[in-house]
Motif scaffolding. Sequence first.
Motif, short mmCIF file in Angstrom:
data_model
loop_
_atom_site.label_atom_id
_atom_site.label_comp_id
_atom_site.label_asym_id
_atom_site.label_seq_id
_atom_site.Cartn_x
_atom_site.Cartn_y
_atom_site.Cartn_z
N SER A 1 66.86 -11.69 14.62
CA SER A 1 66.51 -10.71 15.63
C SER A 1 65.11 -10.98 16.12
O SER A 1 64.29 -11.57 15.41
CB SER A 1 66.58 -9.29 15.06
OG SER A 1 67.89 -8.97 14.69
N ASP B 1 73.73 -10.09 20.47
CA ASP B 1 74.29 -8.88 21.05
C ASP B 1 74.00 -8.77 22.54
O ASP B 1 74.86 -8.41 23.34
CB ASP B 1 73.75 -7.65 20.33
CG ASP B 1 74.19 -7.59 18.87
OD1 ASP B 1 75.26 -8.17 18.55
OD2 ASP B 1 73.47 -6.99 18.06
N LEU B 2 72.76 -9.07 22.93
CA LEU B 2 72.36 -8.94 24.33
C LEU B 2 73.16 -9.86 25.25
O LEU B 2 73.61 -9.45 26.32
CB LEU B 2 70.86 -9.25 24.47
CG LEU B 2 70.26 -9.11 25.86
CD1 LEU B 2 70.28 -7.65 26.32
CD2 LEU B 2 68.84 -9.64 25.87
N VAL C 1 60.57 -6.48 19.61
CA VAL C 1 60.37 -6.01 20.98
C VAL C 1 59.02 -5.34 21.05
O VAL C 1 58.70 -4.49 20.23
CB VAL C 1 61.48 -5.02 21.39
CG1 VAL C 1 61.23 -4.47 22.79
CG2 VAL C 1 62.84 -5.71 21.33
N GLY D 1 59.22 -2.67 24.83
CA GLY D 1 60.41 -2.72 25.66
C GLY D 1 60.25 -3.52 26.93
O GLY D 1 61.17 -4.16 27.38
N GLU E 1 59.83 -0.31 19.44
CA GLU E 1 61.28 -0.35 19.59
C GLU E 1 61.87 -1.22 18.51
O GLU E 1 61.22 -2.17 18.05
CB GLU E 1 61.66 -0.92 20.96
CG GLU E 1 61.39 0.02 22.10
CD GLU E 1 62.07 -0.42 23.38
OE1 GLU E 1 63.05 -1.19 23.32
OE2 GLU E 1 61.63 0.00 24.45
N ILE F 1 65.71 -6.65 18.76
CA ILE F 1 66.94 -6.91 19.49
C ILE F 1 67.50 -8.26 19.05
O ILE F 1 66.78 -9.12 18.55
CB ILE F 1 66.73 -6.91 21.03
CG1 ILE F 1 65.75 -8.01 21.44
CG2 ILE F 1 66.29 -5.56 21.52
CD1 ILE F 1 65.67 -8.22 22.94
N SER F 2 68.75 -8.43 19.27
CA SER F 2 69.43 -9.67 18.93
C SER F 2 69.95 -10.30 20.21
O SER F 2 70.64 -9.65 21.00
CB SER F 2 70.59 -9.38 17.98
OG SER F 2 71.48 -10.46 17.95
#
Length: 142
Positions: free
Chosen positions: A15, A43-44, A18, A21, A36, A39-40
């Motif tokens: 991951s 997934d994104l 962030v 954001g 935040e 994020i991966s």
Amino acid sequence: MNVLSISPLRASDQSLQVLAGSAAGGFPSPAADYWEPPISFDDLLNIRAPHVWIVQVEGDSMRDVGIYDGSRLVVDRAITPCSGHIVLAYVDNQPLIKRLARSPSGWLLESANPLYPPITPDEYGAVEVFGVVTWCLNPHAL
């Protein structure tokens, strides 16, 4: 715009952190201290899906939409292509990145650079849309 390579994406368990954001292009954001969760990209970008491929491109025919020589594109084969989509299409077995457009004479493949005219139906024997471009990844500091 020619395609240099096409390959499926491989999933990763990593991951990315962030920072607030988003980053302001002008003045600092008052929310800069907001945290935040990571994020991966898996997934994104929907990398785990078997119908998602990555394509490295060559050339400048799509520069006006931010696709440059060396860009890597995420191509989704599960999306039904329609007019206005940027697609990876095989024109007479040659892979190209173009914008799909409809004309009275059939489908056109348009460039995003005025130096390159559209490819019209009378210029090709066969065209197959491989998939729809969903993301463009451009290198900046290598």
